[in-house]
Write a protein that holds these residues in place. Structure first.
Motif, PDB file in Angstrom:
ATOM      1  N   VAL A   7       0.834  -1.207   0.000  1.00 21.12           N
ATOM      2  CA  VAL A   7       0.000   0.000   0.000  1.00 21.12           C
ATOM      3  C   VAL A   7       0.870   1.258   0.000  1.00 21.12           C
ATOM      4  CG1 VAL A   7      -1.652   1.358   1.356  1.00 21.12           C
ATOM      5  CG2 VAL A   7      -1.989  -1.110   1.081  1.00 21.12           C
ATOM      6  N   ALA A   8       1.936   1.254   0.799  1.00 23.36           N
ATOM      7  CA  ALA A   8       2.842   2.403   0.843  1.00 23.36           C
ATOM      8  C   ALA A   8       3.551   2.601  -0.496  1.00 23.36           C
ATOM      9  CB  ALA A   8       3.853   2.235   1.968  1.00 23.36           C
ATOM     10  N   ALA A   9       3.968   1.488  -1.130  1.00 26.25           N
ATOM     11  CA  ALA A   9       4.639   1.584  -2.434  1.00 26.25           C
ATOM     12  C   ALA A   9       3.703   2.157  -3.486  1.00 26.25           C
ATOM     13  CB  ALA A   9       5.141   0.204  -2.864  1.00 26.25           C
ATOM     14  N   ILE A  10       2.462   1.690  -3.484  1.00 29.40           N
ATOM     15  CA  ILE A  10       1.467   2.239  -4.411  1.00 29.40           C
ATOM     16  C   ILE A  10       1.254   3.723  -4.140  1.00 29.40           C
ATOM     17  CG2 ILE A  10      -0.980   2.151  -5.015  1.00 29.40           C
ATOM     18  CD1 ILE A  10      -0.843  -0.895  -4.549  1.00 29.40           C
ATOM     19  N   ALA A  11       1.264   4.091  -2.863  1.00 28.59           N
ATOM     20  CA  ALA A  11       1.039   5.488  -2.497  1.00 28.59           C
ATOM     21  C   ALA A  11       2.143   6.402  -3.007  1.00 28.59           C
ATOM     22  CB  ALA A  11       0.920   5.616  -0.978  1.00 28.59           C
ATOM     23  N   SER A 164     -18.578  -3.493   8.637  1.00 28.45           N
ATOM     24  CA  SER A 164     -18.663  -2.615   9.806  1.00 28.45           C
ATOM     25  C   SER A 164     -17.651  -3.066  10.839  1.00 28.45           C
ATOM     26  CB  SER A 164     -20.081  -2.645  10.410  1.00 28.45           C
ATOM     27  OG  SER A 164     -20.405  -3.963  10.829  1.00 28.45           O
ATOM     28  N   GLY A 165     -17.591  -2.319  11.934  1.00 30.88           N
ATOM     29  CA  GLY A 165     -16.751  -2.722  13.048  1.00 30.88           C
ATOM     30  C   GLY A 165     -15.336  -2.175  12.975  1.00 30.88           C
ATOM     31  N   GLU A 166     -14.517  -2.639  13.919  1.00 32.33           N
ATOM     32  CA  GLU A 166     -13.154  -2.159  14.048  1.00 32.33           C
ATOM     33  C   GLU A 166     -12.308  -2.508  12.823  1.00 32.33           C
ATOM     34  OE1 GLU A 166     -10.284   0.047  15.812  1.00 32.33           O
ATOM     35  OE2 GLU A 166     -12.328  -0.256  16.539  1.00 32.33           O
ATOM     36  N   GLU A 167     -12.577  -3.648  12.218  1.00 30.90           N
ATOM     37  CA  GLU A 167     -11.810  -4.027  11.030  1.00 30.90           C
ATOM     38  C   GLU A 167     -12.034  -3.036   9.896  1.00 30.90           C
ATOM     39  OE1 GLU A 167     -11.208  -7.666   7.795  1.00 30.90           O
ATOM     40  OE2 GLU A 167     -12.744  -7.821   9.359  1.00 30.90           O
ATOM     41  N   ARG A 168     -13.254  -2.561   9.753  1.00 33.81           N
ATOM     42  CA  ARG A 168     -13.549  -1.574   8.704  1.00 33.81           C
ATOM     43  C   ARG A 168     -12.744  -0.299   8.940  1.00 33.81           C
ATOM     44  NH1 ARG A 168     -17.446   0.216   4.977  1.00 33.81           N
ATOM     45  NH2 ARG A 168     -18.107   2.394   5.255  1.00 33.81           N
ATOM     46  N   LEU A 169     -12.673   0.151  10.176  1.00 35.35           N
ATOM     47  CA  LEU A 169     -11.910   1.351  10.497  1.00 35.35           C
ATOM     48  C   LEU A 169     -10.415   1.135  10.246  1.00 35.35           C
ATOM     49  CD1 LEU A 169     -11.823   4.229  11.612  1.00 35.35           C
ATOM     50  CD2 LEU A 169     -11.742   3.250  13.922  1.00 35.35           C
ATOM     51  N   THR A 170      -9.906  -0.036  10.641  1.00 39.61           N
ATOM     52  CA  THR A 170      -8.487  -0.335  10.434  1.00 39.61           C
ATOM     53  C   THR A 170      -8.140  -0.375   8.951  1.00 39.61           C
ATOM     54  OG1 THR A 170      -8.396  -1.606  12.493  1.00 39.61           O
ATOM     55  CG2 THR A 170      -6.670  -2.030  10.864  1.00 39.61           C
ATOM     56  N   THR A 174      -5.569   2.106   6.865  1.00 42.75           N
ATOM     57  CA  THR A 174      -4.452   1.540   6.100  1.00 42.75           C
ATOM     58  C   THR A 174      -4.456   2.072   4.668  1.00 42.75           C
ATOM     59  OG1 THR A 174      -4.472  -0.482   7.430  1.00 42.75           O
ATOM     60  CG2 THR A 174      -3.405  -0.602   5.271  1.00 42.75           C
ATOM     61  N   LEU A 175      -5.625   2.267   4.100  1.00 46.55           N
ATOM     62  CA  LEU A 175      -5.738   2.670   2.697  1.00 46.55           C
ATOM     63  C   LEU A 175      -5.747   4.182   2.483  1.00 46.55           C
ATOM     64  CD1 LEU A 175      -8.398   0.013   1.720  1.00 46.55           C
ATOM     65  CD2 LEU A 175      -6.083   0.143   0.782  1.00 46.55           C
ATOM     66  N   PRO A 179      -1.144   5.978   3.152  1.00 49.35           N
ATOM     67  CA  PRO A 179      -0.697   6.653   1.924  1.00 49.35           C
ATOM     68  C   PRO A 179      -0.455   8.149   2.115  1.00 49.35           C
ATOM     69  CG  PRO A 179      -2.450   5.114   1.413  1.00 49.35           C
ATOM     70  CD  PRO A 179      -2.366   5.182   2.912  1.00 49.35           C
ATOM     71  N   TYR A 180      -1.291   8.792   2.918  1.00 47.53           N
ATOM     72  CA  TYR A 180      -1.094  10.219   3.192  1.00 47.53           C
ATOM     73  C   TYR A 180       0.261  10.469   3.830  1.00 47.53           C
ATOM     74  CZ  TYR A 180      -1.645  14.585   5.848  1.00 47.53           C
ATOM     75  OH  TYR A 180      -1.457  15.824   6.409  1.00 47.53           O
ATOM     76  N   LEU A 181       0.618   9.667   4.816  1.00 45.40           N
ATOM     77  CA  LEU A 181       1.909   9.828   5.487  1.00 45.40           C
ATOM     78  C   LEU A 181       3.071   9.468   4.570  1.00 45.40           C
ATOM     79  CD1 LEU A 181       0.969   8.349   8.984  1.00 45.40           C
ATOM     80  CD2 LEU A 181       1.247  10.766   8.380  1.00 45.40           C
ATOM     81  N   ALA A 182       2.919   8.394   3.788  1.00 44.75           N
ATOM     82  CA  ALA A 182       3.991   7.982   2.874  1.00 44.75           C
ATOM     83  C   ALA A 182       4.209   9.029   1.787  1.00 44.75           C
ATOM     84  CB  ALA A 182       3.653   6.630   2.253  1.00 44.75           C
ATOM     85  N   GLY A 183       3.125   9.496   1.164  1.00 38.62           N
ATOM     86  CA  GLY A 183       3.245  10.487   0.108  1.00 38.62           C
ATOM     87  C   GLY A 183       3.740  11.818   0.613  1.00 38.62           C
TER      88      GLY A 183
END
Length: 268
Positions: A7-11, A164-170, A174-175, A179-183
Motif C-alpha cells: 500500500v505504501a509503495a502504491i502510495a 462494519s466494526g473495528e476491522e472496517r476502520l483499520t 491503512t488505505l 498513503p497520506y503519510l507515505a506520500g
C-alpha cells in the motif's frame, strides 16, 4: 489482506505521478504552449521564464498544474470504471491517483484564496475587486474540497472496507492515512534537496502534500464509522514484489533526481 508495504509503495507512486503531472506536464506544458522558456523541473516546482510575454501567459502557466491534475483525475475515474473488480492493487492505485489529483488542485484553490499565495493567486492577480476574487476562491475551493469530493472518493473505496466494526476502520486507515503519510514524507524529503531554500519546502512541498491531501488523514475515519454498503468480502491489496520494487525506484528518482532538480536550459 492489506499488505502495508505494498500500500505504501502504491502510495508513493501515485503521489509522485500526481506531482510530476502537476509540475512537469501542467506547468511545463503550459510554459511551452504560451511560448515561455523552461528553466528547471524540480520535485516541488517548475521554473519557466515568461519574460516579454503578456500577463495572460503567466496566468496560464500558473493554472496549468491544476488543469493537468484534473485531466489525470478524470482518467483515473475512467480506470475505476473499467478495471476488473477483483484487481485490488490496480484499483487501489487508480483510487489514490484520483484522490491526489482531485484534492491537490482543489486544495490549491482554497489555499490561494486564504493565503493570497500559490498558483491561483497568480491566476487572479490584478483582477478587481481583489477581495471578491479571493473570497470566491475560498468558497469554491472549500465546497469542492470538503463537500463535493469526499463522499465521491469514499464511495469508490467502499469495496475495500468491509461491512462494519473495528476491522472496517483499520482497513480504512491503512488505505488512506498510511498513503497520506507515505506520500507527504516523500514530498518533504525531496523538497529538502531543492536549491532554493526552506521557504519553498513550506509553501510547496508541505502545502501540496500534507496540506493538499490532508483530508485523507481525517475524513475517511469518519466515513468508516458508517455501516458498509457491500456484503461481499472486502477487496485486498496483497503483497507484490513488483510494486515494492516500483516504489523503491520511484523514491530514488523522485528524491535523488527531481529533489535537486533538472536544469532544462540556462537562465541567460
Amino acid at each position: 489482506m492489506l499488505d502495508r508495504w505494498t500500500v505504501a509503495a502504491i502510495a508513493v507512486a501515485a503521489y509522485a505521478i500526481g506531482n510530476v503531472v502537476h509540475e512537469g506536464l501542467g506547468h511545463g506544458g503550459a510554459c511551452v504552449l504560451v511560448g515561455g522558456r523552461p528553466l528547471e523541473l524540480n520535485a516541488i516546482f517548475f521554473e519557466c521564464s515568461v519574460d516579454g510575454l503578456p500577463p495572460a501567459a503567466g496566468r496560464w502557466l500558473a493554472a496549468g498544474g491544476s488543469i493537468a491534475n484534473l485531466i489525470v483525475a478524470a482518467l483515473a475515474w475512467v480506470a475505476l470504471r473499467v478495471l476488473p473488480p477483483d484487481w485490488g492493487r490496480a484499483r487501489d492505485f487508480a483510487w489514490l491517483l484520483l484522490a491526489v489529483d482531485l484534492l491537490q488542485p482543489f486544495g490549491y484553490l482554497l489555499f490561494s484564496g486564504l493565503g493570497g499565495v500559490g498558483d491561483w493567486a497568480v491566476v487572479v492577480e490584478g483582477m478587481r475587486p481583489a477581495l471578491a476574487w479571493r473570497l470566491g476562491m475560498v468558497v469554491l475551493g472549500a465546497v469542492l474540497y470538503f463537500v463535493v469530493t469526499p463522499p465521491r472518493l469514499m464511495r469508490e473505496l467502499e469495496p475495500f472496507l468491509g461491512a462494519s466494526g473495528e476491522e472496517r476502520l483499520t482497513r480504512t486507515r491503512t488505505l488512506t492515512l498510511l498513503p497520506y503519510l507515505a506520500g507527504g514524507t516523500l514530498f518533504f524529503v525531496a523538497g529538502l534537496l531543492n536549491p532554493h531554500g526552506m521557504q519553498l519546502v513550506l509553501i510547496s512541498a508541505l502545502a501540496a502534500s500534507f496540506g493538499g491531501t490532508s483530508l485523507l488523514a481525517w475524513y475517511p475515519g469518519l466515513w468508516a464509522r458508517r455501516p458498509g454498503t457491500s456484503t461481499d468480502a472486502p477487496l485486498g491489496v496483497p503483497r507484490s514484489i513488483g510494486w515494492l520494487l516500483a516504489g523503491l525506484i520511484v523514491v530514488g528518482v523522485f528524491v535523488g533526481v527531481l529533489g535537486p532538480g533538472i536544469h532544462l536550459s540556462g537562465r541567460g
